[in-house]
Enzyme design. Structure first.
Site, PDB file in Angstrom:
ATOM      1  N   ASP A  74       0.917  -1.207  -0.059  1.00 46.83           N
ATOM      2  CA  ASP A  74      -0.149  -0.035   0.140  1.00 46.83           C
ATOM      3  C   ASP A  74       1.071   1.273  -0.017  1.00 46.83           C
ATOM      4  O   ASP A  74       2.339   1.162  -0.119  1.00 46.83           O
ATOM      5  CB  ASP A  74      -0.896   0.021   1.121  1.00 46.83           C
ATOM      6  CG  ASP A  74      -0.394   0.323   2.544  1.00 46.83           C
ATOM      7  OD1 ASP A  74       0.845   0.183   2.604  1.00 46.83           O
ATOM      8  OD2 ASP A  74      -1.217   0.440   3.468  1.00 46.83           O
ATOM      9  N   HIS A  75       0.294   2.368   0.106  1.00 47.45           N
ATOM     10  CA  HIS A  75       1.265   3.887   0.130  1.00 47.45           C
ATOM     11  C   HIS A  75       2.184   3.682   1.480  1.00 47.45           C
ATOM     12  O   HIS A  75       3.334   4.193   1.279  1.00 47.45           O
ATOM     13  CB  HIS A  75       0.221   4.861   0.380  1.00 47.45           C
ATOM     14  CG  HIS A  75      -0.737   4.736   1.324  1.00 47.45           C
ATOM     15  ND1 HIS A  75      -1.680   3.959   1.475  1.00 47.45           N
ATOM     16  CD2 HIS A  75      -0.663   5.544   2.621  1.00 47.45           C
ATOM     17  CE1 HIS A  75      -2.530   4.190   2.599  1.00 47.45           C
ATOM     18  NE2 HIS A  75      -1.754   4.987   3.477  1.00 47.45           N
ATOM     19  N   CYS A  82       3.257  -3.049   4.138  1.00 48.72           N
ATOM     20  CA  CYS A  82       2.092  -1.831   4.479  1.00 48.72           C
ATOM     21  C   CYS A  82       3.086  -1.144   5.448  1.00 48.72           C
ATOM     22  O   CYS A  82       4.157  -1.326   5.588  1.00 48.72           O
ATOM     23  CB  CYS A  82       0.949  -2.186   4.866  1.00 48.72           C
ATOM     24  SG  CYS A  82       0.682  -3.163   6.358  1.00 48.72           S
ATOM     25  N   GLY A  83       2.560   0.062   6.135  1.00 46.53           N
ATOM     26  CA  GLY A  83       3.196   0.720   7.163  1.00 46.53           C
ATOM     27  C   GLY A  83       3.968  -0.073   8.164  1.00 46.53           C
ATOM     28  O   GLY A  83       5.085   0.161   8.367  1.00 46.53           O
ATOM     29  N   THR A  84       3.143  -0.894   8.984  1.00 48.12           N
ATOM     30  CA  THR A  84       3.345  -1.722   9.869  1.00 48.12           C
ATOM     31  C   THR A  84       3.864  -3.192   9.523  1.00 48.12           C
ATOM     32  O   THR A  84       4.494  -3.967   9.988  1.00 48.12           O
ATOM     33  CB  THR A  84       2.649  -1.647  11.151  1.00 48.12           C
ATOM     34  OG1 THR A  84       1.327  -2.367  10.579  1.00 48.12           O
ATOM     35  CG2 THR A  84       2.149  -0.478  11.631  1.00 48.12           C
ATOM     36  N   GLY A  85       2.999  -3.555   8.279  1.00 45.47           N
ATOM     37  CA  GLY A  85       3.179  -5.052   7.989  1.00 45.47           C
ATOM     38  C   GLY A  85       2.069  -5.819   8.705  1.00 45.47           C
ATOM     39  O   GLY A  85       1.802  -6.968   8.158  1.00 45.47           O
ATOM     40  N   ILE A  86       1.453  -5.254   9.585  1.00 46.90           N
ATOM     41  CA  ILE A  86       0.403  -6.070  10.478  1.00 46.90           C
ATOM     42  C   ILE A  86      -0.869  -6.135   9.504  1.00 46.90           C
ATOM     43  O   ILE A  86      -1.424  -7.221   9.480  1.00 46.90           O
ATOM     44  CB  ILE A  86       0.023  -5.323  11.872  1.00 46.90           C
ATOM     45  CG1 ILE A  86       1.279  -5.425  12.518  1.00 46.90           C
ATOM     46  CG2 ILE A  86      -1.134  -5.896  12.352  1.00 46.90           C
ATOM     47  CD1 ILE A  86       1.289  -4.454  13.895  1.00 46.90           C
ATOM     48  N   GLY A  87      -1.213  -5.039   8.984  1.00 48.46           N
ATOM     49  CA  GLY A  87      -2.555  -5.005   8.384  1.00 48.46           C
ATOM     50  C   GLY A  87      -2.497  -6.211   7.098  1.00 48.46           C
ATOM     51  O   GLY A  87      -3.768  -6.824   6.827  1.00 48.46           O
ATOM     52  N   HIS A 107      10.114 -23.890   9.150  1.00 43.76           N
ATOM     53  CA  HIS A 107       8.977 -24.578  10.258  1.00 43.76           C
ATOM     54  C   HIS A 107       7.663 -24.207   9.795  1.00 43.76           C
ATOM     55  O   HIS A 107       6.892 -25.066   9.938  1.00 43.76           O
ATOM     56  CB  HIS A 107       9.310 -23.974  11.756  1.00 43.76           C
ATOM     57  CG  HIS A 107      10.583 -24.619  12.257  1.00 43.76           C
ATOM     58  ND1 HIS A 107      10.814 -24.475  13.755  1.00 43.76           N
ATOM     59  CD2 HIS A 107      11.475 -25.335  11.888  1.00 43.76           C
ATOM     60  CE1 HIS A 107      11.758 -25.337  14.103  1.00 43.76           C
ATOM     61  NE2 HIS A 107      12.190 -25.709  12.909  1.00 43.76           N
ATOM     62  N   ARG A 115       7.812 -33.128  11.297  1.00 46.38           N
ATOM     63  CA  ARG A 115       6.934 -32.564  12.062  1.00 46.38           C
ATOM     64  C   ARG A 115       6.487 -31.372  11.800  1.00 46.38           C
ATOM     65  O   ARG A 115       4.865 -30.937  12.324  1.00 46.38           O
ATOM     66  CB  ARG A 115       7.481 -32.910  13.534  1.00 46.38           C
ATOM     67  CG  ARG A 115       8.579 -31.755  13.777  1.00 46.38           C
ATOM     68  CD  ARG A 115       9.177 -31.846  14.937  1.00 46.38           C
ATOM     69  NE  ARG A 115       9.828 -30.799  15.342  1.00 46.38           N
ATOM     70  CZ  ARG A 115      11.219 -30.358  15.027  1.00 46.38           C
ATOM     71  NH1 ARG A 115      11.591 -31.433  14.127  1.00 46.38           N
ATOM     72  NH2 ARG A 115      12.296 -29.440  15.438  1.00 46.38           N
ATOM     73  N   HIS A 116       6.873 -30.613  11.320  1.00 46.84           N
ATOM     74  CA  HIS A 116       6.207 -29.461  10.807  1.00 46.84           C
ATOM     75  C   HIS A 116       5.393 -29.469   9.616  1.00 46.84           C
ATOM     76  O   HIS A 116       4.320 -28.803   9.816  1.00 46.84           O
ATOM     77  CB  HIS A 116       7.570 -28.411  10.274  1.00 46.84           C
ATOM     78  CG  HIS A 116       8.776 -28.204  11.355  1.00 46.84           C
ATOM     79  ND1 HIS A 116       8.505 -27.913  12.467  1.00 46.84           N
ATOM     80  CD2 HIS A 116       9.869 -28.613  11.274  1.00 46.84           C
ATOM     81  CE1 HIS A 116       9.549 -27.728  13.188  1.00 46.84           C
ATOM     82  NE2 HIS A 116      10.467 -28.408  12.325  1.00 46.84           N
TER      83      HIS A 116
HETATM   84  C1  RB5 Z   1      -1.656   3.056   6.348  1.00 46.69           C
HETATM   85  O1  RB5 Z   1      -1.717   4.406   6.927  1.00 46.69           O
HETATM   86  C2  RB5 Z   1      -1.390   2.008   7.473  1.00 46.69           C
HETATM   87  O2  RB5 Z   1      -2.489   1.973   8.309  1.00 46.69           O
HETATM   88  C3  RB5 Z   1      -1.058   0.849   6.765  1.00 46.69           C
HETATM   89  O3  RB5 Z   1      -0.078   0.745   5.787  1.00 46.69           O
HETATM   90  C4  RB5 Z   1      -0.556  -0.275   7.649  1.00 46.69           C
HETATM   91  O4  RB5 Z   1       0.176  -0.196   8.592  1.00 46.69           O
HETATM   92  C5  RB5 Z   1      -1.903  -1.103   8.254  1.00 46.69           C
HETATM   93  O5  RB5 Z   1      -1.597  -2.101   8.957  1.00 46.69           O
END
Ligand code: RB5
Length: 147
Positions: A8-9, A65-70, A98, A132-133
């Site tokens: 994403d951006h 993405c910004g954090t990688g979490i989304g 693994h 096992r994995h």
């Molecule tokens: C975008 O601002 C941000 O929320 C997205 O890149 C990401 O970090 C979400 O998890």
């Protein structure tokens, strides 16, 4: 190995670095977007890449993405996807050894380009150990299939 890359951006700048790295290494890749810094919704990007990997159009995917979490949350909703958020080299290696991760996720606002390059390199080289994995991954696949 055919690799898909997308962001994403929030991950756009790091994606450019990763694309440069893949080019330098002569690896086969496709950039599935986004192509500008304009704000986009990360689930759309993550689903696009994850579905293409799940269908076998690519062997591996790299999502940023910004954090990688989304993108991790979204990609892991797609059947057959094992997306791993790795901001250190050990996790990157183990996510292959693994967990047989088929998508690597990164936070463009979390790590710098040099560490990201090393993580991507290790992740692309590391092999799944099976045994096992595989049994454990089969349990996840069976849950995914039957829920
Ligand atoms: C975008 O601002 C941000 O929320 C997205 O890149 C990401 O970090 C979400 O998890």
């Amino acid at each position: 190995m055919k690799i898909a890359v997308a962001s994403d951006h929030g991950g756009f700048a790091l994606k450019k670095e990763i694309v440069k790295f893949l080019q330098e290494k002569g690896l086969e890749y496709e950039d599935l977007g986004t192509y500008t810094e304009e704000s986009v919704d990360y689930p759309e990007i993550a689903f696009k890449l994850a579905e293409a990997v799940a269908k076998g159009e690519y062997d591996r995917g790299i999502l940023i993405c910004g954090t990688g979490i989304g993108v991790t949350i979204a990609a892991n909703k797609v059947k057959g996807i094992r997306a791993a958020l790795c901001h250190d080299v050990y996790s990157a290696r183990m996510s292959r050894a693994h967990n047989n991760a088929n998508v690597l996720t990164l936070g463009g606002r979390v790590i710098g380009p040099e560490l990201a390059r090393t993580i991507v390199e290790e992740w692309l080289m590391a092999e799944f150990e099976g045994g096992r994995h595989q049994r454990r991954l089969d349990k996840i696949a069976s849950y995914e299939e039957n829920r």
